[in-house]
Design an enzyme around this catalytic site. Structure first.
Site, short mmCIF file in Angstrom:
data_model
loop_
_atom_site.label_atom_id
_atom_site.label_comp_id
_atom_site.label_asym_id
_atom_site.label_seq_id
_atom_site.Cartn_x
_atom_site.Cartn_y
_atom_site.Cartn_z
N HIS A 150 -0.12 -0.88 -6.35
CA HIS A 150 -1.22 -1.03 -5.41
C HIS A 150 -1.34 0.09 -4.39
CE1 HIS A 150 -4.66 -3.28 -4.46
NE2 HIS A 150 -4.30 -3.66 -3.27
N HIS A 259 1.37 -4.77 0.99
CA HIS A 259 0.27 -3.92 0.53
C HIS A 259 0.74 -2.47 0.63
CE1 HIS A 259 -3.23 -6.42 -0.14
NE2 HIS A 259 -3.95 -5.34 -0.28
N SER A 310 -0.02 -7.05 5.16
CA SER A 310 -0.35 -5.69 5.56
C SER A 310 0.90 -4.94 6.01
CB SER A 310 -1.35 -5.73 6.72
OG SER A 310 -1.48 -4.46 7.30
N GLU A 496 -4.40 -10.13 -6.89
CA GLU A 496 -3.59 -10.11 -5.69
C GLU A 496 -3.48 -11.52 -5.14
OE1 GLU A 496 -4.57 -6.89 -3.14
OE2 GLU A 496 -6.32 -6.36 -4.33
N TYR A 536 -8.70 -11.11 -5.63
CA TYR A 536 -7.72 -11.93 -4.91
C TYR A 536 -7.61 -13.35 -5.42
CZ TYR A 536 -7.04 -8.30 -1.47
OH TYR A 536 -6.70 -7.12 -0.86
N ASP A 668 5.51 19.77 -6.02
CA ASP A 668 4.47 18.94 -5.38
C ASP A 668 4.81 17.45 -5.44
OD1 ASP A 668 3.84 18.24 -8.02
OD2 ASP A 668 2.01 19.43 -8.09
N SER A 670 7.60 16.43 -4.22
CA SER A 670 8.53 16.24 -3.12
C SER A 670 7.85 15.67 -1.88
CB SER A 670 9.18 17.58 -2.74
OG SER A 670 9.84 18.13 -3.84
N THR A 673 6.78 18.28 0.84
CA THR A 673 5.66 19.21 0.66
C THR A 673 4.33 18.47 0.66
OG1 THR A 673 5.75 19.00 -1.74
CG2 THR A 673 7.03 20.78 -0.75
#
Ligand code: NAG
Ligand code: NAG
Ligand code: NAG
Ligand code: NAG
Ligand code: NAG
Ligand code: NAG
Ligand code: NAG
Length: 738
Positions: A150, A259, A310, A496, A536, A668, A670, A673
């Site tokens: 998600h 979430h 949340s 969800e 949901y 990229d 990582s 970065t």
């Protein structure tokens, strides 16, 4: 946005609707799942602390695999907030699919968790087709569960139902292909790794990292039910530890209900978000010296009953005035609901992602380290397709209810305090709005009385179950699925589920399994965002309040009861050994000629005298650890680079004096970065690379490189590779002593 839709067989009415829809949505799609656990193996009571030197008589065969599933890092909308302006522009962290195969000698099951918004029906069907081509009937509908984490910073474009295609710019082949290939590759790797091993399970609580974003809905659940729980989000973390027969750890799989949206709607970089970062830290910890995404140890965090959980722990407030939002409708005195957003715990979204990721990682590491209870016993898998628009639910001995054709309520368009929503819709509306209802009626027609009655008290905004052009707007056929490994039951929920919904599913399944003698004290885990996305699932009581989650419970007030009825049926079939007798149910459709609204990549232009890969903003000559090295290159569109799985757009390299060689220390993928791809005017674009130099960086000489492709049109399009490098710069532990 819908300019090009004409080509795709949409009527002008639908077009207008689409435009309207695009303008106004901002959905916060979200995630789900549940988990649970605890257990005593049905056969033996494992008492010994691990690693025990006495492996079980009949060990499982275990295979784990991880593969890159990152799609195009440009132009494609990110999947989650349903905001068409939120298109991909670079990479913060790469996305991975992680597969876990367990075999008891006669049966085999696969659990995959992929760092994407959710699994779609289309994605699942395409993955299963590939698996059938490669493995015949070894990996099937009934024994493969696919779950999404998600993250809202994965790529969209892998759906076949109209609503999701609209918010994705259609069905995008170049977007779904890397996900299909990444998932299948993770299963391939796991398949090739199969060897005898052991699984231990542990469970604990992680407090303070989630906050219910619809507490008013939760409070509508019966008091006696709420009293049984201390919190209004599930704090439980369930962890599986996989070892070989020597007791050496080979993998970890955990579920936690949050979430995965610490990265906000303002982010454009592909990111695996908080759950992804927790998995990343676990793998980096175990695969010492490996670059991210490499190394044999596989660690995964999967979604659970996180529908209303949340990660924005400071809670909602009015971003313009600092006041509290209205408790019931999450709107602000000035600016309405758009001004009400939730943040935290960090000072910005990167820090919030980091804090949650670290906390989840630490908890799973602790549970992994102390896991003693061994899973033992046979494996089962049960699966059915269900027409969710047509389920009759026995509520008690005298009452029954029915599920409905899909429809979204007004509060769906309000979005949540985690993001989404653009017009003046508010959460918690049980009355329609003359203005929007009028527009809806004019564009797509009045919802039928049957659908309106069925969904009451939901005021219907989109009667998606009655909208079929150019393709149905929502699925009718969904997957219900469950697997058991010893006393662990994994329930795959196609959407969800809210905190309380997840608890009810777990309880019902546990009860059903325990009724039979086959299971003693089973641990039930609700895995979210599995197999097909249906928004949901709230409880009946939460549904009455009609906040976002309830407005998005698309099969009506009895949706949860219908799922519970079906999951009970699967549990019963497993416990009674009658899985073979379960009706298969109606097969889902596989639509052809899906439309794409993603324009082809324009030609790339480099400004003035510059060439692609040229540095237009240099690094400083010297940085101290903790600082940020930044360099900007003239760039081409990353989509020109095609499938970039297992590759990188950037490297940070360290110079080794002794050998005169450059060693790649970051890619990229990582965390340290950030590769920003910034689209300018006149087909020009820049790549800005930031290296957030960790305190642990060794002092020495470094450079940052960028790799890409640009497109020119001579007569035919020509795509040419380019690369660029910053100047060499030095990094020191303290600024004034080298
Ligand atoms: C939200 O509710 C408050 C009362 O609690 C009301 O004053 C306000 O008008 C409502 N806002 C919207 C946009 O419905
Ligand atoms: C699902 O059920 C509805 C209502 O009975 C029916 O109209 C529809 O044809 C069914 N769909 C499928 C694919 O079976
Ligand atoms: C939304 O805006 C429209 C047009 O300005 C207005 O008619 C309608 O009453 C508003 N709805 C709400 C819930 O404020
Ligand atoms: C940008 O690219 C498009 C498509 O390749 C092309 O039609 C247009 O002329 C280009 N614009 C400029 C300023 O080069
Ligand atoms: C381009 O290069 C020429 C010659 O090197 C130089 O005179 C001119 O100023 C450069 N233009 C730009 C925009 O940098
Ligand atoms: C690397 O080698 C060069 C010359 O061999 C020397 O001048 C320089 O100080 C060395 N740098 C480091 C960091 O050892
Ligand atoms: C690219 O970077 C240069 C130098 O920082 C800047 O002047 C230019 O506006 C940037 N262009 C885009 C498209 O971001």
């Amino acid at each position: 946005m819908a300019r090009k839709a004409v080509c795709c067989g949409l009527s002008s009415l639908e077009l207008v609707l689409m435009v309207l829809f695009l303008l106004m949505t901002g959905i916060a799609v979200a995630l789900i799942t549940v988990l649970a656990i605890n257990l005593n193996s049905p056969t033996e009571k494992p008492e010994e602390p691990i690693p025990s030197i006495n492996p079980p008589k009949n060990p499982y065969l275990i295979g784990l695999g991880r593969a890159d599933c990152t799609g195009p890092a440009a132009d494609v909308p990110l999947m989650g907030y349903a905001n068409l302006e939120q298109t991909a522009g670079g990479i913060h962290t790469r996305l991975f699919s992680r597969a876990f195969i367990v075999d008891d000698g006669s049966k085999r099951v696969v659990f995959v968790t992929a760092e994407i918004g959710m699994i779609s029906q289309r994605l699942r069907l395409e993955v299963l087709k590939e698996l059938e081509l490669k493995y015949g009937d070894l990996y099937r509908q009934d024994n493969v569960i696919l779950s999404g984490t998600h993250t809202h910073s994965g790529l969209a474009g892998y759906f076949q139902y109209t609503l999701f295609m609209i918010t994705s710019k259609g069905y995008i082949k170049s977007s779904i292909q890397p996900i299909v290939n990444g998932i299948v590759k993770s299963i391939d790797l796991a398949h090739r790794n199969m060897r005898p091993g052991r699984i231990f399970i542990n469970k604990g609580e992680l407090l303070d990292n989630t906050r219910n974003r619809s507490p008013h809905s939760y409070l509508n659940n019966p008091e006696e039910e709420r009293k049984r729980y201390k919190h209004d989000t599930d704090k439980q973390v369930v962890t599986l530890k996989f070892t070989d027969l020597d007791g050496d750890g080979v993998g970890m799989l955990s579920w936690f209900a949050v979430h995965s949206v610490s990265m906000h709607e303002t982010n454009h970089m592909v990111s695996s978000d908080n759950l992804g970062y927790a998995a990343y830290l676990f793998e980096q910890d175990k695969n010492i010296g490996s670059l991210p995404g490499q190394g044999l140890f596989v660690a995964a965090l999967a979604s659970a009953n996180s529908g209303d959980a949340s990660p924005n722990t400071r809670g909602p407030y009015c971003i313009n005035t600092g006041e509290r939002c209205d408790y019931l409708n999450s709107s602000c005195p000035i600016g309405g609901r758009e001004m009400c957003l939730a943040f935290g715990p960090g000072k910005d979204m990167f820090e919030s992602t980091r804090i949650l990721g670290e906390n989840i990682y630490r908890k799973t590491k602790e549970l992994y380290g102390s896991a003693e209870q061994e899973l033992q016993g046979s494996i089962h898998a049960a699966h059915q397709w269900v027409n969710m628009t047509d389920v009759t639910v026995q509520l008690d001995s005298t009452h029954s209810g029915k599920t409905c054709k899909p429809a979204l309520g007004h509060s769906f368009a309000a979005g949540t305090t985690d993001g989404g929503g653009a017009l003046n819709f508010t959460q918690g509306s049980v009355e329609g709005d003359l203005f929007w209802d009028g527009i809806r009626d004019a564009l797509v027609g009045v919802p039928s009385q049957e659908t309106q009655d069925c969904h009451a008290p939901k005021p219907i905004l989109f009667n998606t179950g009655e909208m079929n052009k150019p393709f149905p707007w929502h699925p009718a056929i969904v997957d219900v699925q469950m697997i058991t490994i010893g006393s662990l039951a994994l329930v795959a929920v196609p959407g969800e589920v809210t905190t309380m919904s997840g608890r009810r599913i777990r309880e019902a399944v546990k009860q059903e399994l325990e009724k039979q003698n086959a299971f003693t004290n089973p641990e039930v885990v609700v895995a979210g965002l599995c197999n097909v996305y249906t928004h949901y699932i709230t409880t009946y009581e939460e549904y009455q309040v009609q906040r976002y989650e309830a407005a998005s419970t698309i099969y009506g007030p009895h949706t949860l009861s219908a799922y519970i009825q079906h999951f009970r049926g699967l549990a019963r079939a497993i416990a009674e050994g009658k899985v073979g007798e379960l009706p298969k149910g109606p097969e889902p459709p596989f639509f052809s000629n899906l439309f794409s609204l993603l324009p082809e990549v324009p030609v790339d232009k480099s400004p003035g005298n510059t060439t692609f890969g040229q540095v237009i903003q240099q690094v400083d000559p010297l940085y101290k650890v903790g600082e940020v090295a930044t360099v900007t290159f003239v760039a081409g569109n990353p989509r020109n680079s095609g499938d970039m799985r297992d590759k990188t757009f950037i490297t940070v390299e360290k110079f080794h004096n002794s050998t005169s060689t450059w060693e790649v220390v970051h890619t990229d993928a990582s965390w340290e970065t950030r590769f920003y791809w910034i689209k300018g005017t006149a087909n020009q674009s820049n790549a800005t690379v930031e290296w957030h130099i960790p305190l642990s960086a060794e002092s020495g000489a470094y450079r940052i490189r960028h790799f890409g492709h640009y497109k020119q049109r001579v007569i035919f399009p020509v795509i040419t590779a380019y690369e660029g490098s910053s100047h060499t710069f030095r990094v020191t532990k303290t600024l004034y002593s080298l």
